[in-house]
Motif scaffolding. Sequence first.
Motif, PDB file in Angstrom:
ATOM      1  N   LEU A   1      13.627  15.266 -24.999  1.00  0.00           N
ATOM      2  CA  LEU A   1      13.930  14.541 -23.900  1.00  0.00           C
ATOM      3  C   LEU A   1      15.781  14.741 -23.834  1.00  0.00           C
ATOM      4  N   ALA A   2      16.146  14.818 -25.100  1.00  0.00           N
ATOM      5  CA  ALA A   2      17.726  14.955 -25.072  1.00  0.00           C
ATOM      6  C   ALA A   2      18.235  16.272 -24.565  1.00  0.00           C
ATOM      7  N   MET A   3      17.311  17.301 -24.626  1.00  0.00           N
ATOM      8  CA  MET A   3      17.414  18.546 -24.260  1.00  0.00           C
ATOM      9  C   MET A   3      17.694  18.447 -22.931  1.00  0.00           C
ATOM     10  N   SER A   4      16.560  18.029 -22.419  1.00  0.00           N
ATOM     11  CA  SER A   4      16.463  17.898 -20.937  1.00  0.00           C
ATOM     12  C   SER A   4      17.609  17.196 -20.363  1.00  0.00           C
ATOM     13  N   GLN A   5      17.911  16.107 -21.136  1.00  0.00           N
ATOM     14  CA  GLN A   5      19.201  15.373 -20.413  1.00  0.00           C
ATOM     15  C   GLN A   5      20.383  16.311 -20.165  1.00  0.00           C
ATOM     16  N   LEU A   6      20.673  16.995 -21.472  1.00  0.00           N
ATOM     17  CA  LEU A   6      21.789  17.741 -21.659  1.00  0.00           C
ATOM     18  C   LEU A   6      21.668  18.820 -20.631  1.00  0.00           C
ATOM     19  N   CYS A   7      20.249  19.517 -20.283  1.00  0.00           N
ATOM     20  CA  CYS A   7      20.434  20.699 -19.394  1.00  0.00           C
ATOM     21  C   CYS A   7      20.315  19.881 -17.870  1.00  0.00           C
ATOM     22  N   THR A   8      20.065  18.812 -17.716  1.00  0.00           N
ATOM     23  CA  THR A   8      20.296  18.185 -16.263  1.00  0.00           C
ATOM     24  C   THR A   8      21.689  18.166 -16.029  1.00  0.00           C
ATOM     25  N   PHE A   9      22.627  17.632 -17.129  1.00  0.00           N
ATOM     26  CA  PHE A   9      23.911  17.591 -16.985  1.00  0.00           C
ATOM     27  C   PHE A   9      24.309  18.955 -16.388  1.00  0.00           C
ATOM     28  N   LEU A  10      23.857  20.014 -17.249  1.00  0.00           N
ATOM     29  CA  LEU A  10      24.600  21.365 -17.181  1.00  0.00           C
ATOM     30  C   LEU A  10      24.245  21.984 -15.764  1.00  0.00           C
ATOM     31  N   THR A  11      22.638  21.741 -15.497  1.00  0.00           N
ATOM     32  CA  THR A  11      22.506  22.474 -14.146  1.00  0.00           C
ATOM     33  C   THR A  11      23.286  21.626 -12.882  1.00  0.00           C
ATOM     34  N   GLN A  12      23.624  20.605 -13.121  1.00  0.00           N
ATOM     35  CA  GLN A  12      24.261  19.877 -12.157  1.00  0.00           C
ATOM     36  C   GLN A  12      25.584  20.381 -11.952  1.00  0.00           C
ATOM     37  N   VAL A  13      26.612  20.689 -13.121  1.00  0.00           N
ATOM     38  CA  VAL A  13      27.916  21.068 -12.993  1.00  0.00           C
ATOM     39  C   VAL A  13      27.901  22.798 -12.719  1.00  0.00           C
ATOM     40  N   GLU A  14      27.044  23.206 -13.035  1.00  0.00           N
ATOM     41  CA  GLU A  14      27.264  24.831 -13.359  1.00  0.00           C
ATOM     42  C   GLU A  14      27.575  25.520 -12.085  1.00  0.00           C
ATOM     43  N   PHE A  15      27.014  24.986 -10.867  1.00  0.00           N
ATOM     44  CA  PHE A  15      27.219  26.041  -9.851  1.00  0.00           C
ATOM     45  C   PHE A  15      28.353  25.611  -9.072  1.00  0.00           C
ATOM     46  N   ILE A  16      29.042  24.443  -9.341  1.00  0.00           N
ATOM     47  CA  ILE A  16      30.368  23.772  -8.757  1.00  0.00           C
ATOM     48  C   ILE A  16      31.438  25.136  -9.358  1.00  0.00           C
ATOM     49  N   ALA A  17      31.102  25.671 -10.637  1.00  0.00           N
ATOM     50  CA  ALA A  17      32.021  26.821 -10.892  1.00  0.00           C
ATOM     51  C   ALA A  17      31.599  28.022 -10.055  1.00  0.00           C
ATOM     52  N   GLY A  18      30.619  28.028  -9.250  1.00  0.00           N
ATOM     53  CA  GLY A  18      30.606  29.061  -8.198  1.00  0.00           C
ATOM     54  C   GLY A  18      31.021  28.692  -6.937  1.00  0.00           C
ATOM     55  N   ASP A  19      30.957  27.510  -6.720  1.00  0.00           N
ATOM     56  CA  ASP A  19      31.413  27.000  -5.287  1.00  0.00           C
ATOM     57  C   ASP A  19      32.923  26.979  -5.176  1.00  0.00           C
TER      58      ASP A  19
END
Lengths: 362, 359
Positions: free
Chosen positions: A126-144
């Motif tokens: 669960l904790a890993m999924s939560q961390l990855c939810t955060f990361l998948t959320q912010v990662e493409f802002i660094a593309g936009d």
Amino acid sequence: MTTSPDILEQLRREPGGEDLDLSWLDQPLAERGLRVAPGKRGLTLEDIATSSYGDIPSSTDNNTGRLRGAAPRTDAQRSQMLWGSKSASWSASAMLLYEEAVQRQWSSATDVPWAEMPELPEELELAMSQLCTFLTQVEFIAGDVPGKYAPNISGEFFEIGLFLASQIMDEARHLDVFRKRALANGIGLLQAGPGAIGLLTAQDFTEMASTLHLVGEGFVQSLFRMGEMFAQSEVDKRMFRLAAQDESRHVAFGVMHMKYVVETQPERREEIHTYLDRMEGQLGAGSAQAGLTGGGQTGEALAILLGGGTSETQLREGYMKLLAIRKRQVNEYMHRLEVVGLGDRRQKIAPMMLALLDPARN
Amino acid sequence: MAETDTQEDLQAAPPQIPGIPAPPQLDMSWAKVPTARPPKPKIGAEGFTLRLADAGEYAYAPDHWPYENDTPRGSYPAKDRGLPAPYTIYDKAEVWAENSADLYELAIREQWKPATQISWSTIEPLAGHIEAAIDQIVSNISEQQYNSNAVMMGRLKDISYGYHEVKLYLATQAFDQARHVEAFRKRALANGGGLGVESPGFFNRAVYASFKFTELVVYTNIIRTSFLLALCEMGDRIGRSQADRQLFENTANDLRRHLSYGIEHLKHYLLTGDEQKRRNVRAWLDRGEIMLAADMRRDKPLREAFILALGDTVERGKASLRELRQAQLRKLLRTLELATFPGHEPYVNASLRDIIDNP
Ligand SMILES: [Fe+2]
Ligand SMILES: [Fe+2]
């Protein structure tokens, strides 16, 4: 190598040759005679940035689609969106980092050993999924964000445009690999956070380098580099290691851009400090982005992963390790600032960061 | 380093971490949000693909995306979502292509590396005017792809987060185009030549000036890519070396994906609307064709470069150029048919028709 007048004459005299102009052959306006051979790393952008093709002007009125070194036309269409000054976007490492990006692409589908993923205790999963939810959320802002500036990059500085494309590709893979990780072990995505939309407010390329590359991605890179501490398996370790490698290019690009600006336009120092003030939360708590990788639900998830569970002892240990990560993030941030030439940030840094900063080395 | 630094404090209460509010006790409310539990993926030969990952409810992309920030699709949205983002595209019909996720993975499998995977050393010295002609052609390709790329990258920030497959696919397209810019520039500088003359820039300008995302796709992924793909498919008649052939072949392979996204997007756009959408497409095609024809009509260096590169005599070169132009138009018409926009031939703008027939 130019074309001999005899050949031109012969072409014009051939049947059908009467309407040929051939002035572009007769008197080429771009430099000719380049025979660039591949070196150890193949035929690279740095290899071909040679002779007049390597003259990167400090300012240009090239605002057509012309790429550096090509011959101009007097009737070419212009676009006022193109920036004429080198310091607006230049980064000395762009060519090298772009070539490195091309060589070091990886696949989230096949370069992470998904099939070897162990079953973890549910709280860790669960904790890993939560961390990855955060990361998948912010990662493409660094593309936009870098994408936003691509239409402003004149062909005179095209290498910057190419680097930005490589970063966008990398960020796509990051969004994708963390999404896949959250979906790989039966948990799925969890709680989204407030995200990183604030980074899209950047109004200037140097502001972007300061806020996105130096602070945002800098903090993420430090976190990924310590991925061994919270990764629960070879799958997770590999994922963070590969992502860290990409982030180091993005951070290096921004650092070298800021260094160039600080060296060539020292009058911009104080302005850059204001971007950092904002990112450190010094304009008010809501302005901070630098806390992104530490706070709230992401912080708790990280603490569980770092401590190996949710018991009181494990959590205490987890938060201790999180403190160590936090320290490393702040110290690496300071180190990058020193490289940029903004070592005086030490005197201006937010108090909560100062508390984590090691003493200056000399 | 981390552990040894903090070892002796382990018995103490959780530290106050500046900037990290440690909850007084375990919260884990994030673990209880009612999001879907995905099925365990059965990983196949192509690895853990996006298609496999986004299974069940995660595969569903709604026609309208309701969240104005970067909330990932399938996650539980935060109550406090901060600033609404500057995204402008919240309707699936404006960007969607059914094949985006697959094209994304395919693009990654098919990525090539211009620095090291082109046999640069196979390029042999050529007669000056032939080398200059090839240089002019590759300079033009490099310029086109830089323009398509720059503008498309700038539009990513318009697309809301709910359609992540599209954003991901477009990232691969941006990276492909960057490599086209680079690879063809390298070719121009590798064999005793240099870059040619820039294009008149009418089509570049149309790309910059596109108001709608689908309009941009019509210019870059439909018109420009059809014409460039037909050119690359005749690349063995322009190139003189193994390296040249590799460049054209690898690029053609990338362009087929770009075309495929364009086709599926246009299909989806047309499927989800009324006659007005067909009229929009007609207007975009008309505008794109006029600008393309204006470039072709004025670009003497490029015209003459094709004539010299394609034929061993001027006459044969002219005949081959006509053949190329016809193949390019055929490719565009075929693309439109596949995109469920058949019957465009009588509507091809007269200026384009004229330059195709009299190149
Ligand atoms: Fe990233
Ligand atoms: Fe990054």
